[in-house]
Each structure stands twice: as C-alpha cells, then as structure tokens.
Scaffold this active site. Structure first.
Site, PDB file in Angstrom:
ATOM      1  N   GLY A 107     -39.840   6.153  54.291  1.00 42.47           N
ATOM      2  CA  GLY A 107     -40.272   4.833  53.871  1.00 42.47           C
ATOM      3  C   GLY A 107     -40.502   4.773  52.370  1.00 42.47           C
ATOM      4  CB  CYS A 108     -40.358   1.952  49.993  1.00 44.17           C
ATOM      5  SG  CYS A 108     -41.266   0.712  50.947  1.00 44.17           S
TER       6      CYS A 108
END
Length: 350
Positions: A153-154
C-alpha cells in the site's frame, strides 16, 4: 521470453494506478503492453476517459477474460479495488500468467485479519502464503522468479521504509511508534465521492479513518516480522488538498541516545545500492514536491535530545512509488532485470 520483450496486460486501466502503469511501461525497454483492460468499459477507446493518451495508446479497452489475456500476455498487473483481485487472481494464475497485484487482497497473511479490516472475504490461504510482499527495498530478493507479487500500500511503503532501518538496528522502542500520515486526494481513486469532492477538500485539511485505516495491519505485520515480536502502532491518516504525494511523519522513543548524523549514516548504509531511497543529510527534511511523479522515497530525521525521541519524515508519490512505480520495480525484480529499468526518471519540478 529470453531475448524478447515481456508482454504485459493491465487490468484496471481506467484508474489512476492503471494509467500510471501505462505511462511508465510505454518507456520500458523490455516490455510491450499488449492489452489494456477494464471490466466496465470494454470495447471503448481508452482515450475516451484519458484524452491525454490520444495517438499514444490506440487500442480499445479489452474485457476481463483470463483465457484471452493468457493468449496475449506473460504478466498481468491487477490495479483493481480490494475484493476484486481475490476472485480474479486465482483465474489468472490458473492459465499460467504471472501476476503483480496492486489491490490489498494478498498483503495480509492472516485471512481473518484481512476480513476484519477490508470487509471482504479473504483469498484462499494457499494463495496468501504464495504471494510475496513486494516492498522492493526490503523483500526484493524474494520476488525473483515468483508468480504472484502483492504490491504494498502507499501509506505502508512510505511508513515502512522510514521505520525499518531504525527498528532493525534496535535504536527505537517498537511500543512507542506513532505515525502521522498525509496524502493527496488521488489516493482515493478516480471515482467521485464526498471525500474527494472539490468543494469538500479544497482549502481543507482533515483526518479520516482514524485508528481504522486498512494499512494498519499491513504495517504492523511487516514491523512485527522485522522486530521478531508483535508490534502495534498508532496510525492517523489525513487528506490534504493536493493531487499527489504522501508524507509520513513518524515519532518513536530511542532506546539510547543517537544524533541526526548517526541516523543518516545508519539509513544510508541500510539502503546502500537501492537507487530509489534517498536519505537527506542532517537538518534537511524532504517535501512531497521533491518526489513528484517519481519512484523515489526521500527520508529525513530530527532527533530531540530533550524528549529522547526521533522524528522520521518519509515522502513518496502515492501513485508511483506507492503504486505503479513500485509494481514495475517488482516486475524488474521478478524478471531478473536491474530494478531501475524504465523507472529512472527525475521528479517533476516545480
């Protein structure tokens, strides 16, 4: 595939992650894009939704048919919402494709934990075990030759790259970690919602999903693996009125005294040879504009001798290093290429 370009397909080409994959892969010397795919827009030119690709990507969008994808492609990027890849990825693997998944469906190894945070049915346990977590600078050696890569995920990417060297060295108390993270609105995707509505986010700055963000178990899973014992964190996310960028500001108590210069040295040694992590010198802290549209993660430090804590600041472009860029980095590692291939573009500035 030796001596030939690897043929790739992109599922979810009408989202921000998908179109960013297209932008970078068009310049990748070892790759040919053979199919751009959208379940909702099959048969429509991709330029209907993205006019900036006019005369660049000329094919119409394909539908999601694993057998047809396998006739064209060697590798598939699945840039889909969570829950979709759980159903699709097993079909793609079954027909012999390699998959790099940008959704969150294969990041969490415990199915019950995934279901509690994502509110979707978890993938089969054997696929969760098979999926390699593709945080490139940490687990890149595990990616080579594998068939299923779960792209991080970012928020997780920015946060983990900022914390892991200090945690691994035993310099910080894992029970003291507090994470204050901020993202541009592209992280919410292209779909319209009240959260990303211009009138709601313009000239505004707000917290959301406080203590409930789905990247929390992902971050804790990796930190626990590094630490050798369970780690829990306090993690607060915010939306800021900009298009791209994440700043993760992390606070942790130090187990013993260290200086800014010592942190710089530790991190530069830890990330030596990893081209996409740039460690700032003492007293210099990164800004999101300095990694805009690039695959870089920039990190800086500030030790507080008064409180015995360290502040770690990590910035990335959420659409590149937090999604498409790292996915391509994982493709490079999967195929045994230099991990910078097709990615060594300077940030866009100003």
């Amino acid at each position: 595939m030796s001596g030939e370009k690897v043929k790739v397909a992109i599922v979810g080409s009408t989202g921000y992650g998908g179109v960013e994959l297209i932008r970078f892969l068009l310049g990748h010397p070892n790759v040919e894009i053979v199919s751009v795919i959208s379940a909702s827009s099959a048969g429509v030119p991709i330029t209907d939704g993205f006019p900036h690709l006019s005369e660049i990507v000329t094919q119409n969008l394909d539908g999601v048919n694993p057998a047809e994808i396998a006739e064209k492609a060697d590798v598939v990027f699945t840039a889909t919402p969570s829950g979709v890849s759980t159903r699709l990825v097993p079909q793609l693997l079954e027909v012999g494709l390699k998959v790099i998944d940008l959704s969150g469906d294969f990041r969490i190894k415990d199915g019950a934990t995934y279901e509690a945070w994502y509110k979707h049915e978890a993938p089969e346990s054997k696929l969760l075990e098979q999926a390699v977590y593709g945080l490139s600078e940490i687990y890149g050696d595990d990616v080579h030759g594998k068939d299923l890569i779960s792209n991080p995920g970012c928020y997780s990417t920015a946060t983990l790259l900022g914390l892991i060297p200090a945690l691994n060295a035993g310099w910080i108390d894992p029970s003291s970690i507090i994470i204050d993270a901020k993202s541009g609105v592209s992280g919410a995707g292209r779909g319209t919602s009240l959260t990303s509505h211009y009138a709601e986010i313009n000239e505004n700055f707000k917290a959301y999903k406080v203590n409930k963000h789905q990247h929390i178990p992902e971050i804790e899973q990796v930190l626990s693996n590094i630490n050798g014992e369970p780690v829990t964190v306090t993690f607060t996310t915010h939306l800021v009125p900009m298009t791209r960028g994440i700043m993760s500001t992390m606070y942790a108590g130090m187990k013993e005294a260290h200086t800014d210069e010592e942190f710089v040295k530790l991190y530069r040694q830890y990330y030596e040879g990893r081209s996409f992590v740039r460690v700032r010198g003492a007293g210099k802290w990164p800004a999101t504009k300095e990694v805009f549209c690039s695959n870089y993660c920039d990190i800086g430090f500030a030790v507080d001798e008064r409180t015995g804590r360290v502040t770690i600041i990590s910035v990335i472009d959420n659409v590149v290093k937090g999604a498409a860029g790292q996915a391509i980095q994982n493709l490079n590692l999967m195929m045994g290429w230099d991990e910078t291939t097709g990615l060594k573009l300077s940030p866009v500035y100003p």
